[in-house]
Each structure stands twice: as structure tokens, then as C-alpha cells.
Design a protein around this motif. Sequence first.
Motif, PDB file in Angstrom:
ATOM      1  N   ALA A  21      73.018  12.838 -58.281  1.00 17.21           N
ATOM      2  CA  ALA A  21      74.208  12.281 -57.008  1.00 17.21           C
ATOM      3  C   ALA A  21      74.488  13.806 -56.416  1.00 17.21           C
ATOM      4  O   ALA A  21      74.467  13.555 -54.845  1.00 17.21           O
ATOM      5  N   ALA A  22      74.577  14.856 -56.903  1.00 13.66           N
ATOM      6  CA  ALA A  22      74.628  16.138 -56.224  1.00 13.66           C
ATOM      7  C   ALA A  22      73.689  16.464 -55.216  1.00 13.66           C
ATOM      8  O   ALA A  22      73.646  16.980 -54.299  1.00 13.66           O
ATOM      9  N   THR A  23      72.548  16.175 -55.978  1.00 13.22           N
ATOM     10  CA  THR A  23      71.017  16.608 -54.992  1.00 13.22           C
ATOM     11  C   THR A  23      71.003  15.599 -53.905  1.00 13.22           C
ATOM     12  O   THR A  23      70.784  16.168 -52.836  1.00 13.22           O
ATOM     13  N   LEU A  26      73.362  16.907 -51.030  1.00 14.59           N
ATOM     14  CA  LEU A  26      73.039  17.886 -50.431  1.00 14.59           C
ATOM     15  C   LEU A  26      71.677  17.829 -49.768  1.00 14.59           C
ATOM     16  O   LEU A  26      71.595  18.388 -48.558  1.00 14.59           O
ATOM     17  N   PHE A  27      70.968  16.859 -50.135  1.00  8.34           N
ATOM     18  CA  PHE A  27      69.818  16.789 -49.233  1.00  8.34           C
ATOM     19  C   PHE A  27      70.272  15.980 -47.944  1.00  8.34           C
ATOM     20  O   PHE A  27      69.751  16.382 -46.964  1.00  8.34           O
ATOM     21  N   LEU A  28      71.307  15.094 -48.072  1.00  8.68           N
ATOM     22  CA  LEU A  28      71.740  14.528 -46.734  1.00  8.68           C
ATOM     23  C   LEU A  28      72.450  15.260 -45.893  1.00  8.68           C
ATOM     24  O   LEU A  28      72.620  15.229 -44.708  1.00  8.68           O
ATOM     25  N   ALA A  29      73.365  16.360 -46.491  1.00  9.08           N
ATOM     26  CA  ALA A  29      73.898  17.236 -45.677  1.00  9.08           C
ATOM     27  C   ALA A  29      72.836  18.293 -44.931  1.00  9.08           C
ATOM     28  O   ALA A  29      73.229  18.784 -43.773  1.00  9.08           O
ATOM     29  N   ALA A  30      71.899  18.498 -45.399  1.00  6.78           N
ATOM     30  CA  ALA A  30      70.726  19.385 -45.031  1.00  6.78           C
ATOM     31  C   ALA A  30      69.906  18.701 -44.119  1.00  6.78           C
ATOM     32  O   ALA A  30      69.034  19.415 -43.304  1.00  6.78           O
ATOM     33  N   LEU A  31      69.711  17.550 -44.217  1.00  2.00           N
ATOM     34  CA  LEU A  31      68.657  16.558 -43.414  1.00  2.00           C
ATOM     35  C   LEU A  31      68.921  16.856 -41.887  1.00  2.00           C
ATOM     36  O   LEU A  31      67.794  16.862 -41.376  1.00  2.00           O
ATOM     37  N   PRO A  32      70.112  16.873 -41.089  1.00  3.79           N
ATOM     38  CA  PRO A  32      69.891  17.126 -40.010  1.00  3.79           C
ATOM     39  C   PRO A  32      69.518  18.315 -39.646  1.00  3.79           C
ATOM     40  O   PRO A  32      68.761  18.567 -38.543  1.00  3.79           O
ATOM     41  N   ILE A  33      69.728  19.494 -40.372  1.00  6.69           N
ATOM     42  CA  ILE A  33      69.206  20.883 -40.067  1.00  6.69           C
ATOM     43  C   ILE A  33      67.747  20.738 -40.173  1.00  6.69           C
ATOM     44  O   ILE A  33      66.866  21.426 -39.391  1.00  6.69           O
ATOM     45  N   LEU A  34      67.336  20.159 -41.354  1.00  5.81           N
ATOM     46  CA  LEU A  34      65.709  20.216 -41.627  1.00  5.81           C
ATOM     47  C   LEU A  34      65.086  19.247 -40.491  1.00  5.81           C
ATOM     48  O   LEU A  34      63.892  19.647 -40.036  1.00  5.81           O
ATOM     49  N   THR A  35      65.642  18.328 -39.889  1.00  4.50           N
ATOM     50  CA  THR A  35      65.189  17.420 -38.744  1.00  4.50           C
ATOM     51  C   THR A  35      65.050  18.397 -37.655  1.00  4.50           C
ATOM     52  O   THR A  35      64.206  18.305 -36.829  1.00  4.50           O
TER      53      THR A  35
END
Length: 280
Positions: A21-23, A26-35
Motif C-alpha cells: 500500500a505504501a509503495t 508513493l507511486f501515485l504521488a510521483a506519477l505526475p512528476i514522472l509523466t
Amino acid sequence: MNRILFGAALPGRLGRSTGLAATLVLFLAALPILTMVAMSFGTTDTLEFPPQHFGLHWYRAAWQTFVSPDATDTLSMGTALTTSLIVAVATMIISTAVAVPAAYALSRYRFRGRVLVEQLVALPVVYPLVMLGLALLLVFNTLPFELGMVRLIVAHVILTLPFTVKNCAASVASIGPEFEEAACLMGASPRRALLDVVLPLMRAGILAGMLFAFIVSFNEFTVTFFLYSIDTMTLPVWLYSRTVSSLDPTVFCFAVFTVAIDFALIWMLEKLVGDNGVAL
């Protein structure tokens, strides 16, 4: 026996579920930056995700925009960046200068209205930024003189004070009054004890507050949007202006540059301060 095995297996399953769940979070939080980073390396003139081909086309265009601004631009990126840096540095210095004595007084002394002062200091964190920007605009417009860049600095100091005061107060809370008492017993005056003993021990909180103030000010958009003028446009507002009529893909390159600055400052904060005195 089954109960014993189930009880032993539960913590492992719970740990794996929590880690998953934590991963995911964190992935959803970083997704806009990665996009944003991925789209900045696209090569087509239209926006598409994921990009079909990757290259440095838009980075070269962004560099050209920086070194040779378009004559149709009302303000260059370099001027907006300079304004953001000046406002952020001034905000950092003023906010820290106000926060250090304020945090010391709130942590050391008990006086009437102390709780109210603490709540007022923390209020900008929860106050609607749109309403704050509009209120500051009405106040500044009633003044008989033009403040220019100063009104941006005043607004940013209001926004960053909760971070600087909180971090400085966390450092003061870890410094017992016995340190000052020992210095006074050795012959130091209260002022000397404050300057030579307390302030050096507050170093972690002061540095954390300064860096947080710089980061918040450098990235602030909502309140700044109400207060900027064509001569005092900050980098976030300039980036927004490039997306109003049509989305210029070079803004993704400039945004990656901004994120890189923020990451560098956060890394610096971790190296200089660590977990000592950091209070979010």
C-alpha cells in the motif's frame, strides 16, 4: 496449533500488505512528476503520452528561449527566474529573522494569549490561498503608494512563517533551560548565553526553516497570481502564462528544471540537518 500458526503469519502478511500500500501511494504521488519528465523528452510538436520517440528537442528549444527570448514575450524566463530567486531569498531571510525570536519566546515563556499567537502563526497553512491572495490584493491596493516586489515578499513571508517558526520551535524544545543556566553560572549574561549557547544548538531547526521557506516561496503560485505585475512576475506565474492560449511543450522542460532545484534543496536539507529539528 492453527491459531499459533495464524498468529505468527499475520504480522508477515500485514507487513507485506502495508508495504504494498505504501509503495502504491508513493507511486501515485510521483506519477505526475514522472509523466512530466517523460513528456519533456518527447520530439513531436503535439503533446502525447507516452511519447513515441525520445530526444532533447524541447530541451534545446527551452535553452534557446532562455538565452534568446522571443520578441513577442512580454517577459523573459530569465527575468522571471531572477524575480523568483530575489523574492525567495528575501523571504527566507526575513522569515527566519522573525521566526527565531518568536519560536524562542513561544517555547520559553508562558504569557496570556500564547495559544492564540501559536494559532495565528499556523493559520496560513489552513487558510484558503485564494482568499488570502484576494485579501492581500485589496489591502495593498488601498495603500497610497506602489510596493512592487515588496508585496510579493510580504505575502510569501506570511506563507512561510508557519514552517520557520515550527522548525525553530522544535529545536528550542530540545534545548533545556539548564544550558542557559549553566552559561549564566559561568559568568555569561542572558544575552550572551542566548547568542553563544542557544543559537548554535538551534542550527538544525534554523537551517530547516530557511530551506523550507525558500522552497515554499520559490514554488508559490496561488497568492502570487493575485499580486504579481508584468515587472514582478515569478517563474511559476511565467510558466502558467505559457499554457493559457496554447500549451508550449517547453514548459515541461522548465518544470523539470524547477523540480530538480527542489530535489537539490531537499537533499541539502537531509545532508545538513537530517531528522534533527525538522518539523513539517
